[in-house]
Design a protein around this motif. Sequence first.
Motif, PDB file in Angstrom:
ATOM      1  N   HIS A  45      12.185   6.487   5.253  1.00 48.47           N
ATOM      2  CA  HIS A  45      12.350   5.328   5.830  1.00 48.47           C
ATOM      3  C   HIS A  45      11.289   4.416   5.302  1.00 48.47           C
ATOM      4  CE1 HIS A  45      12.682   2.452   9.350  1.00 48.47           C
ATOM      5  NE2 HIS A  45      11.373   2.605   9.589  1.00 48.47           N
ATOM      6  N   GLY A  46      10.160   4.661   4.830  1.00 43.79           N
ATOM      7  CA  GLY A  46       9.266   3.792   4.477  1.00 43.79           C
ATOM      8  C   GLY A  46       9.548   3.033   3.271  1.00 43.79           C
ATOM      9  N   PHE A  47      10.437   3.690   2.160  1.00 44.15           N
ATOM     10  CA  PHE A  47      10.947   2.955   1.011  1.00 44.15           C
ATOM     11  C   PHE A  47      11.678   1.672   1.343  1.00 44.15           C
ATOM     12  CE2 PHE A  47      13.512   2.362  -2.469  1.00 44.15           C
ATOM     13  CZ  PHE A  47      12.651   2.146  -3.578  1.00 44.15           C
ATOM     14  N   TRP A  48      12.784   2.148   2.165  1.00 45.59           N
ATOM     15  CA  TRP A  48      13.605   1.175   2.554  1.00 45.59           C
ATOM     16  C   TRP A  48      13.172  -0.059   3.059  1.00 45.59           C
ATOM     17  CZ3 TRP A  48      16.077  -0.791   7.014  1.00 45.59           C
ATOM     18  CH2 TRP A  48      17.078  -1.798   6.629  1.00 45.59           C
ATOM     19  N   SER A  49      12.307   0.291   4.245  1.00 43.34           N
ATOM     20  CA  SER A  49      11.337  -0.744   4.859  1.00 43.34           C
ATOM     21  C   SER A  49      10.687  -1.598   4.004  1.00 43.34           C
ATOM     22  CB  SER A  49      10.367  -0.048   6.055  1.00 43.34           C
ATOM     23  OG  SER A  49      11.352   0.485   6.998  1.00 43.34           O
ATOM     24  N   ALA A  50      10.156  -1.016   2.962  1.00 43.73           N
ATOM     25  CA  ALA A  50       9.122  -1.891   2.111  1.00 43.73           C
ATOM     26  C   ALA A  50      10.069  -2.741   1.149  1.00 43.73           C
ATOM     27  CB  ALA A  50       8.266  -0.904   1.018  1.00 43.73           C
ATOM     28  N   ALA A  51      11.119  -2.431   0.913  1.00 49.21           N
ATOM     29  CA  ALA A  51      12.392  -3.145   0.106  1.00 49.21           C
ATOM     30  C   ALA A  51      12.524  -4.271   1.151  1.00 49.21           C
ATOM     31  CB  ALA A  51      13.167  -2.251  -0.342  1.00 49.21           C
ATOM     32  N   GLN A  52      12.792  -3.952   2.349  1.00 47.91           N
ATOM     33  CA  GLN A  52      13.275  -5.209   3.236  1.00 47.91           C
ATOM     34  C   GLN A  52      12.155  -6.295   3.189  1.00 47.91           C
ATOM     35  OE1 GLN A  52      16.496  -5.181   4.012  1.00 47.91           O
ATOM     36  NE2 GLN A  52      16.493  -3.304   2.822  1.00 47.91           N
ATOM     37  N   THR A  53      10.837  -5.662   3.567  1.00 45.32           N
ATOM     38  CA  THR A  53       9.659  -6.518   3.961  1.00 45.32           C
ATOM     39  C   THR A  53       9.394  -7.540   2.561  1.00 45.32           C
ATOM     40  OG1 THR A  53       8.650  -5.036   5.321  1.00 45.32           O
ATOM     41  CG2 THR A  53       7.112  -6.410   4.141  1.00 45.32           C
ATOM     42  N   LEU A  54       9.581  -6.999   1.473  1.00 47.06           N
ATOM     43  CA  LEU A  54       9.178  -7.584   0.150  1.00 47.06           C
ATOM     44  C   LEU A  54      10.511  -8.372  -0.313  1.00 47.06           C
ATOM     45  CD1 LEU A  54       7.108  -4.719  -1.770  1.00 47.06           C
ATOM     46  CD2 LEU A  54       6.274  -6.680  -0.307  1.00 47.06           C
ATOM     47  N   GLY A  55      11.411  -8.551   0.457  1.00 40.58           N
ATOM     48  CA  GLY A  55      12.711  -9.385   0.179  1.00 40.58           C
ATOM     49  C   GLY A  55      13.620  -8.938  -0.984  1.00 40.58           C
ATOM     50  N   VAL A  56      13.406  -7.371  -1.364  1.00 41.54           N
ATOM     51  CA  VAL A  56      14.416  -6.941  -2.463  1.00 41.54           C
ATOM     52  C   VAL A  56      15.639  -6.396  -1.508  1.00 41.54           C
ATOM     53  CG1 VAL A  56      14.570  -5.058  -3.976  1.00 41.54           C
ATOM     54  CG2 VAL A  56      12.368  -5.978  -3.432  1.00 41.54           C
ATOM     55  N   SER A  71       0.699  -1.034  -0.085  1.00 39.70           N
ATOM     56  CA  SER A  71      -0.189   0.000  -0.123  1.00 39.70           C
ATOM     57  C   SER A  71       0.968   1.264  -0.120  1.00 39.70           C
ATOM     58  CB  SER A  71      -0.955  -0.025   1.018  1.00 39.70           C
ATOM     59  OG  SER A  71      -0.282  -0.017   2.292  1.00 39.70           O
ATOM     60  N   GLY A  72       2.203   1.166   0.353  1.00 40.88           N
ATOM     61  CA  GLY A  72       2.908   2.206   0.630  1.00 40.88           C
ATOM     62  C   GLY A  72       3.364   2.617  -0.716  1.00 40.88           C
ATOM     63  N   LEU A  73       3.821   1.774  -1.293  1.00 44.01           N
ATOM     64  CA  LEU A  73       4.508   1.642  -2.576  1.00 44.01           C
ATOM     65  C   LEU A  73       3.153   2.403  -3.557  1.00 44.01           C
ATOM     66  CD1 LEU A  73       6.653  -1.640  -2.969  1.00 44.01           C
ATOM     67  CD2 LEU A  73       7.334   0.837  -2.543  1.00 44.01           C
TER      68      LEU A  73
END
Length: 235
Positions: A187-198, A31-33
């Motif tokens: 912060h959110g973009f980097w966290s989203a990348a970690q969550t999605l395994g990127v 949702s953030g992306l």
Amino acid sequence: MALATRTDRKPSMARTVWDSSVGKKTVMAVSGLVMLAYLVVHMLGNLKIFFGSDEFNGYAHWLRTLGEPFLHHEWALWIVRVVLVVAVVAHAVSAYQLSRRDIRARPSKYVHKRARASYATRTMRWGGIILGLFIVWHILDLTTGTVHADGFQAGHPYQNVVDTFSTWYGNVIYIVAMLALGLHVQHGFWSAAQTLGVGSRARDRALKTVANVLALVLTLGFVSVPVAVMTGVVS
């Protein structure tokens, strides 16, 4: 002898995923992306104000006719609005539930101080609240005209934007919200990348650089509009 009937049913796959912390973090990331993609497009549209009222008003009119004649007037715009509402609600609910779960998991204070987190990390929650309140104000100001200064003019978005940023409070609200947005994106973009395994050890530096650039570009792009009105570049 009567056979016992089972009344307990296994939860659905979607419910199982949603109930897990990983599932909620994934919802937050996706949702953030979605919202980030919208913000990039929205910022580019806002910058059309520097090309004059005809260009900016024409762009606003085009948004309402997007997809015609296949789609009815304003249908594409409403589809975007519905997707954004779903993304905002999903993001906020998952963030709130994760926050409550985190608090319940550590009811007592840490004996030892935790490592100092980045400023963006420590302000994510307050930043989210600020942005939520700003969205409500922004809609009431420039979409419905409910709280707009100097009389809302339907069909004249250029003049409405100038009116808003001709007031001190309009500038303060907007600029504070955009600074909060920049920290949230960073912060959110980097966290989203970690969550999605990127993310990975090799990619972390590049992802953080992209996060910083996105946050900076979005902040400067959005803030440039009220600054331009305040300085008379746009009038």
